[in-house]
Scaffold this motif. Structure first.
Motif, PDB file in Angstrom:
ATOM      1  N   LEU A 222      11.735 -52.667 -58.210  1.00  0.00           N
ATOM      2  CA  LEU A 222      12.663 -51.650 -58.698  1.00  0.00           C
ATOM      3  C   LEU A 222      13.267 -50.815 -57.571  1.00  0.00           C
ATOM      4  O   LEU A 222      14.379 -50.296 -57.713  1.00  0.00           O
ATOM      5  CB  LEU A 222      11.950 -50.746 -59.706  1.00  0.00           C
ATOM      6  N   VAL A 223      12.525 -50.656 -56.487  1.00  0.00           N
ATOM      7  CA  VAL A 223      12.993 -49.943 -55.301  1.00  0.00           C
ATOM      8  C   VAL A 223      12.400 -50.628 -54.079  1.00  0.00           C
ATOM      9  O   VAL A 223      11.418 -51.363 -54.182  1.00  0.00           O
ATOM     10  CB  VAL A 223      12.585 -48.444 -55.305  1.00  0.00           C
ATOM     11  N   GLU A 224      12.995 -50.362 -52.925  1.00  0.00           N
ATOM     12  CA  GLU A 224      12.448 -50.940 -51.698  1.00  0.00           C
ATOM     13  C   GLU A 224      11.359 -50.065 -51.099  1.00  0.00           C
ATOM     14  O   GLU A 224      10.436 -50.563 -50.457  1.00  0.00           O
ATOM     15  CB  GLU A 224      13.568 -51.152 -50.678  1.00  0.00           C
ATOM     16  N   LEU A 225      11.473 -48.753 -51.312  1.00  0.00           N
ATOM     17  CA  LEU A 225      10.492 -47.800 -50.783  1.00  0.00           C
ATOM     18  C   LEU A 225       9.978 -46.930 -51.916  1.00  0.00           C
ATOM     19  O   LEU A 225      10.755 -46.508 -52.787  1.00  0.00           O
ATOM     20  CB  LEU A 225      11.136 -46.900 -49.720  1.00  0.00           C
ATOM     21  N   ALA A 226       8.710 -46.599 -51.878  1.00  0.00           N
ATOM     22  CA  ALA A 226       8.112 -45.759 -52.926  1.00  0.00           C
ATOM     23  C   ALA A 226       8.816 -44.414 -53.038  1.00  0.00           C
ATOM     24  O   ALA A 226       8.965 -43.874 -54.135  1.00  0.00           O
ATOM     25  CB  ALA A 226       6.623 -45.562 -52.650  1.00  0.00           C
ATOM     26  N   ILE A 227       9.280 -43.879 -51.928  1.00  0.00           N
ATOM     27  CA  ILE A 227       9.944 -42.565 -51.958  1.00  0.00           C
ATOM     28  C   ILE A 227      11.287 -42.606 -52.680  1.00  0.00           C
ATOM     29  O   ILE A 227      11.839 -41.574 -53.021  1.00  0.00           O
ATOM     30  CB  ILE A 227      10.118 -41.979 -50.537  1.00  0.00           C
ATOM     31  N   ASN A 228      11.809 -43.800 -52.960  1.00  0.00           N
ATOM     32  CA  ASN A 228      13.082 -43.925 -53.666  1.00  0.00           C
ATOM     33  C   ASN A 228      12.938 -43.935 -55.184  1.00  0.00           C
ATOM     34  O   ASN A 228      13.929 -43.860 -55.895  1.00  0.00           O
ATOM     35  CB  ASN A 228      13.805 -45.204 -53.230  1.00  0.00           C
ATOM     36  N   TRP A 229      11.711 -44.030 -55.685  1.00  0.00           N
ATOM     37  CA  TRP A 229      11.493 -44.027 -57.141  1.00  0.00           C
ATOM     38  C   TRP A 229      11.581 -42.599 -57.642  1.00  0.00           C
ATOM     39  O   TRP A 229      10.817 -41.729 -57.234  1.00  0.00           O
ATOM     40  CB  TRP A 229      10.147 -44.656 -57.466  1.00  0.00           C
TER      41      TRP A 229
ATOM     42  N   HIS B 110       1.962 -45.279 -56.244  1.00  0.00           N
ATOM     43  CA  HIS B 110       3.253 -45.147 -55.580  1.00  0.00           C
ATOM     44  C   HIS B 110       3.898 -46.507 -55.323  1.00  0.00           C
ATOM     45  O   HIS B 110       5.121 -46.636 -55.354  1.00  0.00           O
ATOM     46  CB  HIS B 110       3.108 -44.387 -54.262  1.00  0.00           C
ATOM     47  N   MET B 111       3.104 -47.520 -55.092  1.00  0.00           N
ATOM     48  CA  MET B 111       3.641 -48.839 -54.766  1.00  0.00           C
ATOM     49  C   MET B 111       4.012 -49.671 -55.997  1.00  0.00           C
ATOM     50  O   MET B 111       4.667 -50.707 -55.872  1.00  0.00           O
ATOM     51  CB  MET B 111       2.648 -49.613 -53.895  1.00  0.00           C
ATOM     52  N   ASN B 112       3.639 -49.235 -57.201  1.00  0.00           N
ATOM     53  CA  ASN B 112       3.957 -50.006 -58.407  1.00  0.00           C
ATOM     54  C   ASN B 112       5.452 -50.314 -58.545  1.00  0.00           C
ATOM     55  O   ASN B 112       5.813 -51.468 -58.765  1.00  0.00           O
ATOM     56  CB  ASN B 112       3.436 -49.306 -59.661  1.00  0.00           C
ATOM     57  N   PRO B 113       6.366 -49.345 -58.424  1.00  0.00           N
ATOM     58  CA  PRO B 113       7.792 -49.692 -58.553  1.00  0.00           C
ATOM     59  C   PRO B 113       8.290 -50.583 -57.412  1.00  0.00           C
ATOM     60  O   PRO B 113       9.234 -51.350 -57.589  1.00  0.00           O
ATOM     61  CB  PRO B 113       8.505 -48.348 -58.574  1.00  0.00           C
TER      62      PRO B 113
END
Length: 94
Positions: free
Chosen positions: A65-72, A57-60
């Motif tokens: 690419l995003v600030e929060l994992a939930i935004n990917w 989850h933390m890769n992006p």
């Protein structure tokens, strides 16, 4: 894993040549598609499942690419963190 990486790399390069020829001219198709390192890791406990899931989850986020994992968009983070549906079909839960 080596066989799968080789086959999928060849297939991906053929797909790129056929569907995105302009893009394909901008990259060196002799370069490998996959990272060279790989090692098997058995996930043997719920805590290890959570650890590996958090890492994925933390890769992006780590890539900027995003600030929060939930935004990917393609992440299951929203499902696990917020209980919301996500683009990734989930076949199991823990």
């Amino acid at each position: 894993m080596k066989v799968w990486k080789g086959k999928s790399s060849r297939e991906l390069k053929l797909l790129l040549r056929g569907t995105l020829p302009e893009y394909t001219r901008t990259i060196d198709l002799r370069e490998p598609c996959w990272q060279p390192k790989y090692y098997a890791f058995n996930v043997y406990s719920e805590s290890k499942v959570r650890e590996k899931l958090e890492y994925m989850h933390m890769n992006p986020v780590r890539a900027g690419l995003v600030e929060l994992a939930i935004n990917w968009e393609w992440s299951s983070a929203r499902y696990y963190e917020l209980g919301e549906p996500c683009e990734v079909p989930l076949a199991w839960e823990f």
